[in-house]
Design an enzyme around this catalytic site. Structure first.
Site, PDB file in Angstrom:
ATOM      1  N   GLY A 131      25.661 118.568  52.652  1.00  0.00           N
ATOM      2  CA  GLY A 131      25.051 117.107  53.018  1.00  0.00           C
ATOM      3  C   GLY A 131      23.804 116.814  53.074  1.00  0.00           C
ATOM      4  O   GLY A 131      22.825 117.400  52.010  1.00  0.00           O
ATOM      5  N   THR A 153      21.277 120.643  52.571  1.00  0.00           N
ATOM      6  CA  THR A 153      22.068 120.620  51.699  1.00  0.00           C
ATOM      7  C   THR A 153      21.374 120.258  49.845  1.00  0.00           C
ATOM      8  O   THR A 153      21.458 121.584  49.059  1.00  0.00           O
ATOM      9  CB  THR A 153      23.531 120.599  51.811  1.00  0.00           C
ATOM     10  OG1 THR A 153      24.050 121.689  52.724  1.00  0.00           O
ATOM     11  CG2 THR A 153      24.336 122.258  50.140  1.00  0.00           C
ATOM     12  N   ASP A 187      29.603 113.071  60.039  1.00  0.00           N
ATOM     13  CA  ASP A 187      28.875 111.681  60.158  1.00  0.00           C
ATOM     14  C   ASP A 187      28.606 110.377  59.039  1.00  0.00           C
ATOM     15  O   ASP A 187      27.821 109.029  59.362  1.00  0.00           O
ATOM     16  CB  ASP A 187      27.547 112.143  60.282  1.00  0.00           C
ATOM     17  CG  ASP A 187      26.631 113.391  61.225  1.00  0.00           C
ATOM     18  OD1 ASP A 187      28.262 113.278  61.625  1.00  0.00           O
ATOM     19  OD2 ASP A 187      26.284 114.302  61.595  1.00  0.00           O
ATOM     20  N   GLU A 244      26.346 111.442  70.280  1.00  0.00           N
ATOM     21  CA  GLU A 244      25.236 112.213  70.580  1.00  0.00           C
ATOM     22  C   GLU A 244      23.917 111.959  70.807  1.00  0.00           C
ATOM     23  O   GLU A 244      23.454 112.469  71.591  1.00  0.00           O
ATOM     24  CB  GLU A 244      25.645 113.465  70.497  1.00  0.00           C
ATOM     25  CG  GLU A 244      25.232 113.501  69.365  1.00  0.00           C
ATOM     26  CD  GLU A 244      25.491 115.161  67.535  1.00  0.00           C
ATOM     27  OE1 GLU A 244      25.996 116.102  68.706  1.00  0.00           O
ATOM     28  OE2 GLU A 244      25.261 114.984  66.858  1.00  0.00           O
TER      29      GLU A 244
HETATM   30  O1  F6P Z   1      25.924 117.506  60.789  1.00  0.00           O
HETATM   31  C1  F6P Z   1      27.356 117.134  61.169  1.00  0.00           C
HETATM   32  C2  F6P Z   1      27.039 117.640  62.561  1.00  0.00           C
HETATM   33  O2  F6P Z   1      28.559 117.239  62.999  1.00  0.00           O
HETATM   34  C3  F6P Z   1      26.101 116.459  63.076  1.00  0.00           C
HETATM   35  O3  F6P Z   1      27.184 115.157  64.008  1.00  0.00           O
HETATM   36  C4  F6P Z   1      25.936 117.150  64.608  1.00  0.00           C
HETATM   37  O4  F6P Z   1      24.790 117.280  65.704  1.00  0.00           O
HETATM   38  C5  F6P Z   1      26.017 118.334  63.823  1.00  0.00           C
HETATM   39  O5  F6P Z   1      27.063 118.395  62.250  1.00  0.00           O
HETATM   40  C6  F6P Z   1      26.394 120.076  64.892  1.00  0.00           C
HETATM   41  O6  F6P Z   1      26.304 121.073  64.252  1.00  0.00           O
HETATM   42  P1  F6P Z   1      26.599 122.231  65.098  1.00  0.00           P
HETATM   43  O7  F6P Z   1      28.057 123.037  64.708  1.00  0.00           O
HETATM   44  O8  F6P Z   1      25.616 123.364  64.290  1.00  0.00           O
HETATM   45  O9  F6P Z   1      26.407 122.505  66.523  1.00  0.00           O
END
Ligand code: F6P
Length: 354
Positions: free
Chosen positions: A108, A111, A133, A227
């Site tokens: 993403g 990265t 996302d 979220e």
């Molecule tokens: O970046 C993608 C994502 O799915 C976000 O929407 C979310 O906040 C995050 O990854 C969650 O990441 P982790 O698995 O590290 O909690």
């Protein structure tokens, strides 16, 4: 002339379809240029800890339908500031030792920002976008999004029938820190009554009014909340702070906060379901397998054309390329005049803002 030797890594959170990309990059590089491909384990951590392994035709055969990533990934490690220091010199020196001609980094915006920094530092790099996302600049459909939309849609459909049976207000919390594409598309697909996005600040009373009106008419209400959604004048709900991570704020919990705040305003029972990592896991849809094959092959062509410092883009239905720095640190959010938002509003979906 010796054939090229290319490193390949997956960085950031996983997304369905990564294995289809790994397969396509590897097979296309082998087939088109006779290249040797080395898989880097666990994202950029594998470059720091010197964990690479050969990826041949056999290793990547039969993996396109599998969820996760064959190589492992990490969204906790940036070689720009790992264990309190910058690892770029070591990584570039290691790449020279390995006689790596370049790196393909799948990930993403985070990265891509690191890929850009490494490219400028001397490790030539090509980027491939992925995220559920769907918020990467210059990418209108990112890898993993299609699968996540399908997963969230199914969850909303299921929650609706139980909400209907009990006459409840059902909140479903999706991922989406800064951009609400996932909640918007799945909410629309599953006929959610209210969709709350990071881009549109909600007002509690506006949400309660829709729930009351629906309780009188149809008994139940389904609310799809990203979220990152927040109240007007307020902040997103933070689940945890993890100082050691490149992205130290972990969001989550807005659905439970809304249960607590809405319940005193309503007669119907209010319940929340948090979908969490279910949205990222599991087998990719056919659409993500096809997209993964297309962008993986496109990345291999960028490597063969020596288009270093570029990322595969996807705009107006066409694959292309953009400089990594045009993507790094940027977020593609839902614009206020987006056709999907306008359609949703016209067919009666509330965004909790009026
Ligand atoms: O970046 C993608 C994502 O799915 C976000 O929407 C979310 O906040 C995050 O990854 C969650 O990441 P982790 O698995 O590290 O909690």
């Amino acid at each position: 002339m010796r054939s090229m030797r290319i490193g390949l890594l997956t960085g950031g959170g996983d997304a369905p379809g990564l294995n289809a990309v790994i397969r396509a990059v590897t097979k296309s590089l082998i087939r088109q240029g006779g290249a040797e491909v080395l898989g880097v384990e666990d994202g950029y951590l594998g470059l720091i800890e010197r964990r690479l392994r050969a990826l041949g035709w056999q290793e990547v055969s039969g993996i396109a339908a599998l969820g996760g990533t064959l190589l492992g990934t990490s969204n906790r490690v940036s070689p720009l500031s790992y264990q309190g220091r910058d690892w770029r010199d070591e990584i570039v020196a290691y790449a020279r030792e390995l006689r790596l001609d370049g790196l393909v980094a799948i990930g993403g915006d985070g990265t891509m920002a690191i890929a850009d920094a490494l490219d400028r530092h001397g490790l030539r790099t090509v980027g491939v976008p992925k995220t559920i996302d769907n918020d990467i600049a210059h990418v209108e459909r990112s890898l993993g999004f299609d699968t996540a939309v399908a997963t969230v849609t199914e969850a909303l459909d299921r929650v609706q029938t139980t909400g209907q049976s009990h006459g409840r207000v059902m909140l479903v919390e999706t991922m989406g820190r800064n951009a609400g594409w996932l909640a918007l598309e799945a909410g629309l697909a599953a006929s959610a009554d209210i969709i709350l996005l990071p881009e549109i600040d909600y007002q509690l009373e506006a949400i309660a009014a829709v729930c009351r009106e629906r309780a009188a008419r149809q008994r139940f209400t389904v609310i799809c909340v990203a979220e990152g959604a927040k109240p007007r004048g307020g902040q997103p709900t933070v689940q945890a702070l993890e100082a050691s991570r490149p992205e130290p704020v972990r969001l989550g919990g807005v659905a439970e906060v809304l249960v607590t705040q809405l319940q005193p305003l309503l007669q119907s029972e209010v319940r929340a379901t948090v979908l969490g990592h279910v949205q990222r896991g599991g087998a990719p849809t056919a659409g993500d397998r096809v997209l993964g094959s297309l962008i993986g092959d496109a990345a291999a062509r960028l490597v063969n054309d020596a288009a270093w410092g570029q990322m595969v883009s996807f705009e107006h239905g066409r694959l292309g390329q953009v400089p990594l720095m045009a993507v790094a640190g940027r977020t593609r959010t839902v614009p206020a005049d987006h056709p999907l938002l306008q359609t949703a509003r016209r067919i009666g979906v509330s965004f909790g803002d009026s």
